[in-house]
Design a protein around this motif. Structure first.
Motif, PDB file in Angstrom:
ATOM      1  N   LEU A 226       1.157  -1.476   0.073  1.00 36.75           N
ATOM      2  CA  LEU A 226       0.176  -0.200  -0.259  1.00 36.75           C
ATOM      3  C   LEU A 226       1.322   0.908  -0.202  1.00 36.75           C
ATOM      4  O   LEU A 226       0.753   1.866   0.964  1.00 36.75           O
ATOM      5  CB  LEU A 226      -0.898  -0.465   1.064  1.00 36.75           C
ATOM      6  CG  LEU A 226      -1.629  -1.061   1.006  1.00 36.75           C
ATOM      7  CD1 LEU A 226      -2.154  -0.914   3.203  1.00 36.75           C
ATOM      8  CD2 LEU A 226      -2.658  -1.279   0.354  1.00 36.75           C
ATOM      9  N   GLU A 227       2.105   1.414  -1.400  1.00 35.37           N
ATOM     10  CA  GLU A 227       2.636   1.946  -0.934  1.00 35.37           C
ATOM     11  C   GLU A 227       3.312   2.694  -2.657  1.00 35.37           C
ATOM     12  O   GLU A 227       3.170   1.865  -3.205  1.00 35.37           O
ATOM     13  CB  GLU A 227       4.257   1.569  -0.167  1.00 35.37           C
ATOM     14  CG  GLU A 227       4.906   3.501  -0.063  1.00 35.37           C
ATOM     15  CD  GLU A 227       6.076   2.612   0.384  1.00 35.37           C
ATOM     16  OE1 GLU A 227       6.040   1.397   1.773  1.00 35.37           O
ATOM     17  OE2 GLU A 227       7.228   2.646   0.237  1.00 35.37           O
ATOM     18  N   ARG A 228       3.445   3.801  -3.246  1.00 35.95           N
ATOM     19  CA  ARG A 228       3.796   4.385  -4.217  1.00 35.95           C
ATOM     20  C   ARG A 228       5.330   4.172  -4.320  1.00 35.95           C
ATOM     21  O   ARG A 228       6.218   4.923  -3.474  1.00 35.95           O
ATOM     22  CB  ARG A 228       2.986   5.381  -4.506  1.00 35.95           C
ATOM     23  CG  ARG A 228       1.646   5.799  -4.200  1.00 35.95           C
ATOM     24  CD  ARG A 228       1.524   6.208  -6.473  1.00 35.95           C
ATOM     25  NE  ARG A 228       2.574   7.925  -6.689  1.00 35.95           N
ATOM     26  CZ  ARG A 228       2.061   8.688  -6.737  1.00 35.95           C
ATOM     27  NH1 ARG A 228       1.061   8.980  -5.835  1.00 35.95           N
ATOM     28  NH2 ARG A 228       2.626   9.295  -7.494  1.00 35.95           N
ATOM     29  N   PRO A 229       5.412   3.205  -5.062  1.00 39.32           N
ATOM     30  CA  PRO A 229       7.392   3.167  -5.896  1.00 39.32           C
ATOM     31  C   PRO A 229       7.916   4.567  -5.663  1.00 39.32           C
ATOM     32  O   PRO A 229       7.480   5.508  -6.224  1.00 39.32           O
ATOM     33  CB  PRO A 229       7.333   2.274  -6.598  1.00 39.32           C
ATOM     34  CG  PRO A 229       5.992   2.477  -7.381  1.00 39.32           C
ATOM     35  CD  PRO A 229       4.891   3.138  -6.776  1.00 39.32           C
ATOM     36  N   ALA A 230       9.294   4.934  -5.415  1.00 36.64           N
ATOM     37  CA  ALA A 230       9.611   6.018  -6.302  1.00 36.64           C
ATOM     38  C   ALA A 230      10.041   5.961  -6.968  1.00 36.64           C
ATOM     39  O   ALA A 230      10.431   4.826  -7.276  1.00 36.64           O
ATOM     40  CB  ALA A 230      10.488   6.665  -4.622  1.00 36.64           C
ATOM     41  N   PRO A 231      10.678   7.185  -7.689  1.00 39.35           N
ATOM     42  CA  PRO A 231      11.144   6.782  -8.918  1.00 39.35           C
ATOM     43  C   PRO A 231      12.756   6.067  -9.022  1.00 39.35           C
ATOM     44  O   PRO A 231      13.928   6.771  -8.466  1.00 39.35           O
ATOM     45  CB  PRO A 231      11.135   8.440 -10.024  1.00 39.35           C
ATOM     46  CG  PRO A 231      11.082   8.999  -8.763  1.00 39.35           C
ATOM     47  CD  PRO A 231      10.494   7.703  -7.416  1.00 39.35           C
ATOM     48  N   ARG A 232      13.245   5.163 -10.105  1.00 40.36           N
ATOM     49  CA  ARG A 232      14.924   5.087 -10.110  1.00 40.36           C
ATOM     50  C   ARG A 232      15.907   5.659 -10.485  1.00 40.36           C
ATOM     51  O   ARG A 232      16.143   5.299  -9.905  1.00 40.36           O
ATOM     52  CB  ARG A 232      14.633   3.210 -10.859  1.00 40.36           C
ATOM     53  CG  ARG A 232      14.146   3.693 -12.200  1.00 40.36           C
ATOM     54  CD  ARG A 232      14.121   2.146 -13.163  1.00 40.36           C
ATOM     55  NE  ARG A 232      13.044   2.248 -14.138  1.00 40.36           N
ATOM     56  CZ  ARG A 232      12.493   2.205 -14.878  1.00 40.36           C
ATOM     57  NH1 ARG A 232      11.470   2.201 -13.765  1.00 40.36           N
ATOM     58  NH2 ARG A 232      12.180   1.480 -16.024  1.00 40.36           N
ATOM     59  N   ASP A 233      14.930   6.175 -11.167  1.00 46.24           N
ATOM     60  CA  ASP A 233      16.512   7.329 -11.476  1.00 46.24           C
ATOM     61  C   ASP A 233      17.022   8.353 -10.784  1.00 46.24           C
ATOM     62  O   ASP A 233      18.414   8.488 -10.317  1.00 46.24           O
ATOM     63  CB  ASP A 233      15.948   8.548 -13.162  1.00 46.24           C
ATOM     64  CG  ASP A 233      15.027   9.800 -12.937  1.00 46.24           C
ATOM     65  OD1 ASP A 233      14.355   8.620 -11.888  1.00 46.24           O
ATOM     66  OD2 ASP A 233      14.259  10.823 -13.853  1.00 46.24           O
ATOM     67  N   GLU A 234      15.880   8.845  -9.484  1.00 43.00           N
ATOM     68  CA  GLU A 234      16.395   9.650  -8.518  1.00 43.00           C
ATOM     69  C   GLU A 234      16.927   9.162  -8.069  1.00 43.00           C
ATOM     70  O   GLU A 234      17.682   9.295  -7.394  1.00 43.00           O
ATOM     71  CB  GLU A 234      15.093  10.421  -7.858  1.00 43.00           C
ATOM     72  CG  GLU A 234      15.044  10.786  -7.180  1.00 43.00           C
ATOM     73  CD  GLU A 234      14.550  11.187  -6.537  1.00 43.00           C
ATOM     74  OE1 GLU A 234      13.820  12.756  -6.771  1.00 43.00           O
ATOM     75  OE2 GLU A 234      13.539  11.156  -5.057  1.00 43.00           O
ATOM     76  N   CYS A 235      16.737   7.922  -7.592  1.00 46.75           N
ATOM     77  CA  CYS A 235      17.335   6.670  -6.507  1.00 46.75           C
ATOM     78  C   CYS A 235      18.857   6.748  -6.541  1.00 46.75           C
ATOM     79  O   CYS A 235      19.016   6.401  -5.813  1.00 46.75           O
ATOM     80  CB  CYS A 235      16.570   5.036  -6.603  1.00 46.75           C
ATOM     81  SG  CYS A 235      16.994   4.294  -5.290  1.00 46.75           S
ATOM     82  N   ALA A 236      18.582   6.032  -8.084  1.00 52.27           N
ATOM     83  CA  ALA A 236      20.449   5.952  -8.452  1.00 52.27           C
ATOM     84  C   ALA A 236      21.253   7.044  -8.092  1.00 52.27           C
ATOM     85  O   ALA A 236      22.428   6.706  -8.026  1.00 52.27           O
ATOM     86  CB  ALA A 236      20.285   5.506 -10.141  1.00 52.27           C
TER      87      ALA A 236
END
Ligand code: NDP
Length: 287
Positions: A226-236
């Protein structure tokens, strides 16, 4: 009053300056990225390329790696190459490091990011699966670190270990995966202590990630979490910033990782409850 205030301002300035990331920090650096054919690893490769680093990428799927290398060159990488193979094989892990020595003449940063396939569900009792996952997600990290250490000592470089909230607190439905991530914390946090004792100037950044929008993670967990995933490019990018600044640990995103973890020592059962409450749980027999 003036002198202590000036001292405070200078201390703040020094702290902020220490904290400022600049893409030039990674220009010309020789970097290995594992698990670089997809997901967060692929995005790290592109950021490094834009910053002008030399990248050596690895994963199993040659066709994907070829495309990622091509894109890295288009984005401005100082150089880009790949070695394909499986991290189930310790000899392959060591071979990747030797390739850095041969083709780049050394190494500044080792980014350990790959992760073997596992299931998302109640623990099924398959001990062999746990053993295999430990080999891919943990032992190959140890093998690469051991092989790379002479080069990293010489460059006073960095080791980056991509882990998870599931490597800091018990998570349901990912028991074998969580075990491998906890193992990484034990190994690398202890190793960091030994580096300090021996004055070895190689930083170790342990990255604690929440839910990220990579294909694998979304396919496995989007229905249940029950959570929106965070963007992978920002995470990287955040991982690379933390690594360049030689952070001890990196939390992304802070609100879903570092903040809940503050409860761990004072209210562990509340934290366990909060973790479970993030799931759309299946009905259990009699439950
Ligand atoms: P992906 O599944 O997108 O990428 C995994 C990478 O590992 C791929 O490049 C894959 O390539 C490679 N890989 C898989 N098996 C092997 C193997 N046996 N030998 C060598 N390489 C292998 O994962 P993510 O980008 O989502 O995850 C990256 C890291 O972030 C992992 O360490 C993960 O635990 C961590 N993380 C991710 C979260 C998320 O929500 N996405 C949350 C918390 C942590 P190939 O198949 O070609 O071998």
């Amino acid at each position: 009053i003036l002198i202590p205030s000036l001292g405070l301002v200078l201390a703040f300035w020094f702290y902020s300056a220490r904290d400022t990331f600049k893409p030039e920090m990674l220009r010309g650096k020789r970097v290995i990225v594992t698990g670089a054919s997809t997901g967060i690893g692929e995005q790290m490769a592109y950021h490094l390329a834009r910053m002008g680093a030399h990248v050596l990428l690895t994963a199993r799927t040659e066709a994907r790696l070829r495309n990622v290398v091509q894109r890295c060159l288009e984005l401005g990488a100082a150089s880009a190459r790949f070695v394909s193979g499986t991290m189930e094989d310790t000899a392959f892990a060591q071979h990747v490091v030797r390739e850095a020595q041969a083709s780049l003449g050394g190494l500044d940063m080792l980014i350990l990011n790959h992760v073997g396939a596992s299931y998302f569900g109640f623990f099924d009792g398959d001990v062999e699966h746990v053993r295999k996952l430990l080999e891919i997600n943990f032992l190959s990290y140890v093998a690469m670190t051991t092989s790379a250490l002479p080069m990293l000592k010489e460059s006073e470089g960095s080791i980056v270990v991509v882990s998870s909230m599931a490597g800091k607190v018990g998570f349901p439905f990912t028991v074998p995966y969580s075990a491998t991530k906890f193992a990484l914390d034990g190994f690398f946090s202890s190793l960091r202590q030994e580096f300090a004792i021996q004055s070895i100037n190689v930083s170790i950044t342990l990255c604690i990630l929440g839910f990220i929008d990579t294909e694998r993670a979304v396919r496995a967990a989007a229905e249940v979490l029950l959570e929106r995933p965070a963007p992978r490019d920002e995470c990287a990018l955040e991982i690379l910033k933390g690594a360049a600044l030689r952070r001890r640990e990196l939390y992304y995103r802070y609100s879903s990782t570092r903040l809940p973890l503050l409860l761990r020592d004072c209210a562990a059962e509340l934290l366990d409850y909060l973790v479970r409450s993030r799931y759309r749980l299946p009905a259990t027999p009699g439950g």
